[in-house]
Design an enzyme around this catalytic site. Structure first.
Site, PDB file in Angstrom:
ATOM      1  CG  ASP A 151      40.492  36.108  46.426  1.00  0.00           C
ATOM      2  OD1 ASP A 151      40.723  34.903  46.199  1.00  0.00           O
ATOM      3  OD2 ASP A 151      39.730  36.798  45.732  1.00  0.00           O
ATOM      4  CG  ASP A 202      41.127  45.028  46.878  1.00  0.00           C
ATOM      5  OD1 ASP A 202      40.135  44.362  47.194  1.00  0.00           O
ATOM      6  OD2 ASP A 202      41.965  44.647  46.041  1.00  0.00           O
ATOM      7  CG  HIS A 260      36.358  36.193  42.316  1.00  0.00           C
ATOM      8  ND1 HIS A 260      37.050  37.384  42.252  1.00  0.00           N
ATOM      9  CD2 HIS A 260      36.472  35.615  41.089  1.00  0.00           C
ATOM     10  CE1 HIS A 260      37.549  37.527  41.030  1.00  0.00           C
ATOM     11  NE2 HIS A 260      37.223  36.469  40.324  1.00  0.00           N
ATOM     12  CD  GLU A 270      35.591  39.392  46.053  1.00  0.00           C
ATOM     13  OE1 GLU A 270      35.278  39.860  44.929  1.00  0.00           O
ATOM     14  OE2 GLU A 270      36.637  38.766  46.253  1.00  0.00           O
ATOM     15  CG  ASP A 330      40.234  40.153  48.132  1.00  0.00           C
ATOM     16  OD1 ASP A 330      41.001  40.321  47.166  1.00  0.00           O
ATOM     17  OD2 ASP A 330      39.036  39.823  47.996  1.00  0.00           O
TER      18      ASP A 330
END
Length: 212
Positions: free
Chosen positions: A164, A103, A159, A11, A9
Site C-alpha cells: 500500500d 495512520d 492491505h 495495519e 502505511d
C-alpha cells in the site's frame, strides 16, 4: 539541502465484533515504509509490530488482513517502531505522507498511551485529501480505487502495508505529474498554443489560391 518524503502505511488490530468495545483501541501491527529523497526511492521497509494492550489477534483481524499470530509475535516492539521512524527523520527534513489521516492518528494515539514521543515534527501530507481536491470529488476515494481510476493496478496485495505504501508513491507521482502539466499549460503563451509559422503558411497558400 535534501528533503525526504516518508510514505507510510500501517495495519491495525481489529475487534472481533464490528461494534467496537469501549476498552478497545487500534494498535499498529504492520509497518510499510518507503523513503523518497529528492524524488528518488532511497529505502523501503516492511515489518510486523507486536501489539501491547491486546497481543492476541482476533479471528476477524487475521482473516481480513491475512496476518498470522506468529507474524506479529515475531515482530518488533512498538518502541522499536518509533525508534526506527526517528532514524529516518534524522536523515534530513522529513514530511510523512499517508493515504488518509487514520495512520498517523493511530500512531499518535499509540505513542501517547506508550509514553513515547511522536516522531514527526513537520506537517503531514494526506494524499487522499489532495486527490479529492485535485479531481473535485465530493468524497474521499480509497487507495486502490484511486489507482484504478488512473488506469493502473496497485502494487502487490491490498492491505499489505509495504504494498500500500508503494501504491501511494505511484499515485503521488502521477498527481504531481498532472499538476506540473496543468501549471505548464497555464503559463503557455499564444505562441506556445498555436504554431504561428503553420498559420502564416496556410494564409499564404490561401492568398495565392484566391489571386489566381
Amino acid at each position: 539541502m535534501s528533503e525526504q518524503l516518508l510514505f507510510l502505511d500501517f495495519e491495525f488490530t481489529m475487534p472481533e465484533d464490528r461494534s467496537t468495545p469501549e476498552q478497545f483501541r487500534p494498535e499498529i501491527i504492520e509497518l510499510g515504509l518507503v523513503s523518497v529523497i529528492d524524488g528518488e526511492i532511497f529505502d523501503r521497509l516492511s515489518t510486523f509490530v507486536r501489539p501491547m494492550r491486546f497481543p492476541t489477534l482476533t479471528e476477524r483481524c487475521k482473516n481480513f488482513l491475512q496476518i498470522r499470530q506468529e507474524d506479529v509475535d515475531a515482530g518488533i516492539s512498538f518502541r522499536e517502531l518509533v525508534e526506527t521512524l526517528q532514524t529516518y527523520v534524522e536523515l534530513c527534513p522529513t514530511t510523512p505522507v499517508t493515504w488518509g489521516n487514520a495512520d498517523l492518528q493511530v500512531l499518535r494515539e499509540n505513542c501517547s498511551h506508550a509514553g513515547l514521543p511522536f516522531p514527526f515534527d513537520r506537517r503531514e501530507r494526506d494524499l487522499s485529501l489532495e486527490y479529492k481536491r485535485f479531481f473535485g470529488n465530493r468524497q474521499q476515494t480509497g487507495l486502490w480505487k484511486a489507482i484504478e481510476e488512473y488506469g493502473r493496478t496497485g502494487v502487490g496485495r491490498h492491505h499489505r502495508a509495504l504494498d500500500d505504501a508503494l501504491t501511494t508513491v505511484e499515485i503521488f507521482r502521477m498527481i504531481e505529474k498532472d499538476k506540473e502539466y496543468l501549471n505548464r499549460r497555464e503559463r503557455m503563451t499564444l505562441g506556445d498554443r498555436v504554431d504561428l509559422e503553420d498559420v502564416w503558411k496556410k494564409l499564404h497558400d490561401w492568398q495565392v489560391k484566391t489571386a489566381k
